[in-house]
Write a protein that holds these residues in place. Structure first.
Motif, PDB file in Angstrom:
ATOM      1  N   PHE A   1     -16.929 -17.523   1.697  1.00  0.00           N
ATOM      2  CA  PHE A   1     -16.670 -18.814   2.328  1.00  0.00           C
ATOM      3  C   PHE A   1     -15.598 -18.659   3.397  1.00  0.00           C
ATOM      4  N   ARG A   2     -14.608 -17.826   3.109  1.00  0.00           N
ATOM      5  CA  ARG A   2     -13.495 -17.651   4.043  1.00  0.00           C
ATOM      6  C   ARG A   2     -13.036 -16.213   3.964  1.00  0.00           C
ATOM      7  N   THR A   3     -12.719 -15.600   5.095  1.00  0.00           N
ATOM      8  CA  THR A   3     -12.177 -14.249   5.112  1.00  0.00           C
ATOM      9  C   THR A   3     -10.973 -14.204   6.037  1.00  0.00           C
ATOM     10  N   ALA A   4     -10.143 -13.200   5.811  1.00  0.00           N
ATOM     11  CA  ALA A   4      -8.995 -12.951   6.677  1.00  0.00           C
ATOM     12  C   ALA A   4      -8.667 -11.474   6.579  1.00  0.00           C
ATOM     13  N   MET A   5      -8.069 -10.960   7.611  1.00  0.00           N
ATOM     14  CA  MET A   5      -7.605  -9.573   7.599  1.00  0.00           C
ATOM     15  C   MET A   5      -6.120  -9.580   7.277  1.00  0.00           C
ATOM     16  N   VAL A   6      -5.701  -8.593   6.465  1.00  0.00           N
ATOM     17  CA  VAL A   6      -4.295  -8.472   6.094  1.00  0.00           C
ATOM     18  C   VAL A   6      -3.879  -7.024   6.312  1.00  0.00           C
ATOM     19  N   GLY A   7      -2.688  -6.832   6.840  1.00  0.00           N
ATOM     20  CA  GLY A   7      -2.168  -5.495   7.087  1.00  0.00           C
ATOM     21  C   GLY A   7      -1.955  -4.735   5.790  1.00  0.00           C
ATOM     22  N   ALA A   8      -1.928  -3.395   5.892  1.00  0.00           N
ATOM     23  CA  ALA A   8      -1.792  -2.535   4.723  1.00  0.00           C
ATOM     24  C   ALA A   8      -0.499  -2.813   3.957  1.00  0.00           C
ATOM     25  N   ASN A   9       0.532  -3.236   4.628  1.00  0.00           N
ATOM     26  CA  ASN A   9       1.780  -3.641   3.974  1.00  0.00           C
ATOM     27  C   ASN A   9       2.222  -4.958   4.588  1.00  0.00           C
ATOM     28  N   GLY A  10       1.343  -5.924   4.515  1.00  0.00           N
ATOM     29  CA  GLY A  10       1.625  -7.205   5.143  1.00  0.00           C
ATOM     30  C   GLY A  10       1.165  -8.366   4.298  1.00  0.00           C
ATOM     31  N   SER A  11       1.110  -9.524   4.930  1.00  0.00           N
ATOM     32  CA  SER A  11       0.654 -10.724   4.238  1.00  0.00           C
ATOM     33  C   SER A  11      -0.092 -11.620   5.208  1.00  0.00           C
ATOM     34  N   VAL A  12      -0.883 -12.497   4.648  1.00  0.00           N
ATOM     35  CA  VAL A  12      -1.621 -13.486   5.433  1.00  0.00           C
ATOM     36  C   VAL A  12      -1.601 -14.790   4.646  1.00  0.00           C
ATOM     37  N   SER A  13      -1.461 -15.914   5.348  1.00  0.00           N
ATOM     38  CA  SER A  13      -1.462 -17.228   4.716  1.00  0.00           C
ATOM     39  C   SER A  13      -2.757 -17.945   5.039  1.00  0.00           C
TER      40      SER A  13
ATOM     41  N   THR B   1       0.832  -1.194   0.000  1.00  0.00           N
ATOM     42  CA  THR B   1       0.000   0.000   0.000  1.00  0.00           C
ATOM     43  C   THR B   1       0.872   1.250   0.000  1.00  0.00           C
ATOM     44  N   THR B   2       0.521   2.202  -0.871  1.00  0.00           N
ATOM     45  CA  THR B   2       1.233   3.473  -0.932  1.00  0.00           C
ATOM     46  C   THR B   2       0.232   4.608  -0.837  1.00  0.00           C
ATOM     47  N   GLY B   3       0.738   5.811  -0.544  1.00  0.00           N
ATOM     48  CA  GLY B   3      -0.107   6.996  -0.505  1.00  0.00           C
ATOM     49  C   GLY B   3      -0.307   7.501   0.910  1.00  0.00           C
ATOM     50  N   ALA B   4      -1.373   8.274   1.084  1.00  0.00           N
ATOM     51  CA  ALA B   4      -1.680   8.892   2.378  1.00  0.00           C
ATOM     52  C   ALA B   4      -2.958   8.292   2.954  1.00  0.00           C
ATOM     53  N   ASN B   5      -3.159   8.514   4.229  1.00  0.00           N
ATOM     54  CA  ASN B   5      -4.369   8.037   4.917  1.00  0.00           C
ATOM     55  C   ASN B   5      -4.588   6.540   4.703  1.00  0.00           C
ATOM     56  N   ILE B   6      -3.539   5.781   4.925  1.00  0.00           N
ATOM     57  CA  ILE B   6      -3.582   4.333   4.700  1.00  0.00           C
ATOM     58  C   ILE B   6      -4.258   3.653   5.895  1.00  0.00           C
ATOM     59  N   PRO B   7      -5.283   2.819   5.651  1.00  0.00           N
ATOM     60  CA  PRO B   7      -5.893   2.083   6.758  1.00  0.00           C
ATOM     61  C   PRO B   7      -4.931   1.011   7.271  1.00  0.00           C
ATOM     62  N   SER B   8      -5.183   0.524   8.464  1.00  0.00           N
ATOM     63  CA  SER B   8      -4.268  -0.459   9.054  1.00  0.00           C
ATOM     64  C   SER B   8      -4.415  -1.845   8.443  1.00  0.00           C
ATOM     65  N   GLN B   9      -5.610  -2.180   7.921  1.00  0.00           N
ATOM     66  CA  GLN B   9      -5.801  -3.512   7.354  1.00  0.00           C
ATOM     67  C   GLN B   9      -6.929  -3.544   6.339  1.00  0.00           C
ATOM     68  N   PHE B  10      -6.930  -4.621   5.557  1.00  0.00           N
ATOM     69  CA  PHE B  10      -7.942  -4.843   4.534  1.00  0.00           C
ATOM     70  C   PHE B  10      -8.527  -6.245   4.712  1.00  0.00           C
ATOM     71  N   LEU B  11      -9.696  -6.465   4.114  1.00  0.00           N
ATOM     72  CA  LEU B  11     -10.353  -7.771   4.164  1.00  0.00           C
ATOM     73  C   LEU B  11     -10.033  -8.555   2.901  1.00  0.00           C
ATOM     74  N   VAL B  12      -9.570  -9.791   3.081  1.00  0.00           N
ATOM     75  CA  VAL B  12      -9.392 -10.719   1.970  1.00  0.00           C
ATOM     76  C   VAL B  12     -10.611 -11.633   1.976  1.00  0.00           C
ATOM     77  N   GLY B  13     -11.335 -11.684   0.862  1.00  0.00           N
ATOM     78  CA  GLY B  13     -12.491 -12.565   0.738  1.00  0.00           C
ATOM     79  C   GLY B  13     -12.187 -13.692  -0.225  1.00  0.00           C
TER      80      GLY B  13
ATOM     81  N   LEU C   1     -12.521  -1.798   0.898  1.00  0.00           N
ATOM     82  CA  LEU C   1     -11.545  -0.720   0.935  1.00  0.00           C
ATOM     83  C   LEU C   1     -12.248   0.593   1.240  1.00  0.00           C
ATOM     84  N   PRO C   2     -11.607   1.475   1.983  1.00  0.00           N
ATOM     85  CA  PRO C   2     -12.209   2.787   2.207  1.00  0.00           C
ATOM     86  C   PRO C   2     -12.262   3.562   0.888  1.00  0.00           C
ATOM     87  N   ALA C   3     -13.082   4.594   0.855  1.00  0.00           N
ATOM     88  CA  ALA C   3     -13.301   5.356  -0.378  1.00  0.00           C
ATOM     89  C   ALA C   3     -12.030   6.004  -0.912  1.00  0.00           C
TER      90      ALA C   3
END
Length: 167
Positions: free
Chosen positions: A108-120, A86-98, A135-137
């Motif tokens: 069926f399955r969801t997980a949260m992933v950091g703005a500059n992170g990963s999830v397995s 994630t780049t830019g300004a006003n970056i949220p802390s995490q996003f939803l992976v669906g 994602l926020p607007a």
């Protein structure tokens, strides 16, 4: 059920008819007439194998209970690693992976992933639809989103990269 990534529920059929849903390690009681019946464990996940007899032929005497036991062994599911840059300004802390939309209930399955992170995620082998959602607007995905990936047993983890720009 033993092994890694066991299935949560199975279906049981008696004489070709649905008798009920059986949780892993649980018990299902089905009322049947006296006689010989075919009992089948169905809806077994792709990573699991019934290692006991299936179907089982059981003779029931009227008024008595006859136990039938199935042994299931499960292997580890393939891994999907989702990364977000994630780049830019006003970056949220995490996003939803669906993963794999269910149009009635969400995903069926969801997980949260950091703005500059990963999830397995360990998922069943086969094709899966994956999206970075909610994602926020002020943010947009600049890479491909709503992606179909195919996971295979024994393959190294599949890495799916999302790029997000926020203002």
């Amino acid at each position: 059920t033993s092994g890694v990534d066991p299935d949560s529920y199975y279906w049981v059929e008696v004489d070709g008819r649905y008798a009920g849903s059986l949780p892993a390690g649980g018990v299902l009681t089905a009322q049947v007439a006296g006689g010989t019946h075919a009992v089948v464990l169905k809806e077994v996940a792709a990573n699991c194998t019934v290692t006991s007899a299936n179907p089982v032929s059981v003779t029931v005497v009227s008024g008595e209970a006859r136990p039938v036991e199935f042994t299931v062994t499960c292997a580890e599911n393939p891994t999907l690693q989702v990364t977000v840059a994630t780049t830019g300004a006003n970056i949220p802390s995490q996003f939803l992976v669906g993963v794999d939309p269910d149009w009635y209930y969400g995903y069926f399955r969801t997980a949260m992933v950091g703005a500059n992170g990963s999830v397995s995620l360990r998922l069943a082998p086969g094709a899966h639809w994956v999206t970075l959602d909610q994602l926020p607007a002020n943010c947009r995905v600049t890479s491909a989103n709503n992606v179909t990936v195919t996971l295979v047993f024994g393959a190294p983890p599949l890495v799916l990269n999302f790029a997000v720009v926020c203002q």
